[in-house]
Motif scaffolding. Structure first.
Motif, PDB file in Angstrom:
ATOM      1  N   ILE A   1      30.882 -36.296 -26.832  1.00  5.82           N
ATOM      2  CA  ILE A   1      29.989 -36.094 -25.612  1.00  5.82           C
ATOM      3  C   ILE A   1      30.858 -36.931 -24.542  1.00  5.82           C
ATOM      4  O   ILE A   1      31.018 -36.162 -23.365  1.00  5.82           O
ATOM      5  CB  ILE A   1      28.756 -37.236 -26.137  1.00  5.82           C
ATOM      6  CG1 ILE A   1      27.899 -36.678 -27.124  1.00  5.82           C
ATOM      7  CG2 ILE A   1      27.717 -37.595 -24.801  1.00  5.82           C
ATOM      8  CD1 ILE A   1      27.322 -35.419 -26.993  1.00  5.82           C
ATOM      9  N   ARG A   2      31.484 -37.949 -24.707  1.00  7.56           N
ATOM     10  CA  ARG A   2      32.196 -38.442 -23.644  1.00  7.56           C
ATOM     11  C   ARG A   2      33.163 -39.628 -24.359  1.00  7.56           C
ATOM     12  O   ARG A   2      32.810 -40.159 -25.184  1.00  7.56           O
ATOM     13  CB  ARG A   2      31.404 -38.975 -22.527  1.00  7.56           C
ATOM     14  CG  ARG A   2      30.692 -40.350 -23.025  1.00  7.56           C
ATOM     15  CD  ARG A   2      29.924 -40.805 -21.628  1.00  7.56           C
ATOM     16  NE  ARG A   2      29.230 -41.929 -21.885  1.00  7.56           N
ATOM     17  CZ  ARG A   2      29.792 -43.259 -21.426  1.00  7.56           C
ATOM     18  NH1 ARG A   2      30.905 -43.455 -20.904  1.00  7.56           N
ATOM     19  NH2 ARG A   2      28.860 -44.248 -21.869  1.00  7.56           N
ATOM     20  N   ASP A   3      34.076 -39.898 -23.419  1.00  9.24           N
ATOM     21  CA  ASP A   3      34.855 -41.061 -23.561  1.00  9.24           C
ATOM     22  C   ASP A   3      34.432 -42.370 -23.113  1.00  9.24           C
ATOM     23  O   ASP A   3      33.796 -42.509 -22.112  1.00  9.24           O
ATOM     24  CB  ASP A   3      36.561 -40.987 -22.781  1.00  9.24           C
ATOM     25  CG  ASP A   3      37.378 -39.924 -23.438  1.00  9.24           C
ATOM     26  OD1 ASP A   3      37.564 -39.628 -24.684  1.00  9.24           O
ATOM     27  OD2 ASP A   3      37.694 -39.186 -22.643  1.00  9.24           O
ATOM     28  N   VAL A   4      34.393 -43.246 -23.974  1.00  6.60           N
ATOM     29  CA  VAL A   4      33.656 -44.574 -23.424  1.00  6.60           C
ATOM     30  C   VAL A   4      34.460 -45.450 -22.890  1.00  6.60           C
ATOM     31  O   VAL A   4      34.444 -46.092 -22.023  1.00  6.60           O
ATOM     32  CB  VAL A   4      32.875 -45.322 -24.668  1.00  6.60           C
ATOM     33  CG1 VAL A   4      32.107 -46.532 -24.417  1.00  6.60           C
ATOM     34  CG2 VAL A   4      31.781 -44.151 -25.474  1.00  6.60           C
ATOM     35  N   THR A   5      35.915 -45.511 -23.613  1.00  4.63           N
ATOM     36  CA  THR A   5      37.142 -46.350 -22.991  1.00  4.63           C
ATOM     37  C   THR A   5      38.198 -45.393 -23.115  1.00  4.63           C
ATOM     38  O   THR A   5      38.269 -44.297 -23.599  1.00  4.63           O
ATOM     39  CB  THR A   5      37.214 -47.619 -23.922  1.00  4.63           C
ATOM     40  OG1 THR A   5      37.465 -46.924 -25.178  1.00  4.63           O
ATOM     41  CG2 THR A   5      35.955 -48.415 -23.944  1.00  4.63           C
TER      42      THR A   5
END
Length: 152
Positions: free
Chosen positions: A23-27
């Motif tokens: 879904i996405r990079d959080v950090t």
């Protein structure tokens, strides 16, 4: 980072396919600059795209590139049991190498018997000299030359 679809063989009645989507990079976004030896935590957000809850014991496994001081496997929250459509943040503690340069490590989910599934995800960092000024913000125009920081 993440992406690249991970194929998978055909399916048979009792052998329902597990699925996972980045879904996405959080950090630690792709290209993040870090100092040599810096400790950091990479967190990815994934979604169960399959038809069934992931099995207990599902983990994130290192599968190539630069391991960056990480263990071979990292736990998935809730004992690995993530329901269809549910999103989960998976974290891995990493250490930047002492040598300057670009490093990429690849990871993938695996069921309790070690069978990998879902999209391959990655961490992509650049180890930089902390004594040097940080590089300019990304350019708006791709391929445009970077301006020197102090023109004489």
């Amino acid at each position: 980072g993440g992406g690249g679809g991970g194929g998978g063989g055909g399916a048979g009645g009792a052998c329902a396919k597990s699925g996972a989507r980045f879904i996405r990079d959080v950090t630690v976004f792709d290209g993040t600059e870090v100092s040599p030896g810096a400790r950091f935590t990479k967190i990815w957000r994934l979604r169960n795209e399959g038809q069934h809850t992931w099995r207990p014991g599902t983990t994130l496994v290192f599968c190539g590139g630069d391991q960056l001081g990480a263990p071979e496997t990292a736990p998935v929250p809730n004992g690995g049991q993530i329901a269809p459509g549910e999103e989960v943040d998976i974290a891995v503690d990493l250490v930047a190498p002492a040598t300057l340069g670009r490093y990429v490590g690849y990871w993938r989910l695996a069921g309790p018997m070690g069978r990998r599934f879902g999209q391959r995800i990655w961490v992509n960092i650049t180890v930089v000299d902390p004594a040097q000024p940080p590089s300019a913000a990304p350019m708006e125009v791709e391929g445009a030359p970077a301006a020197p920081s102090d023109a004489d």
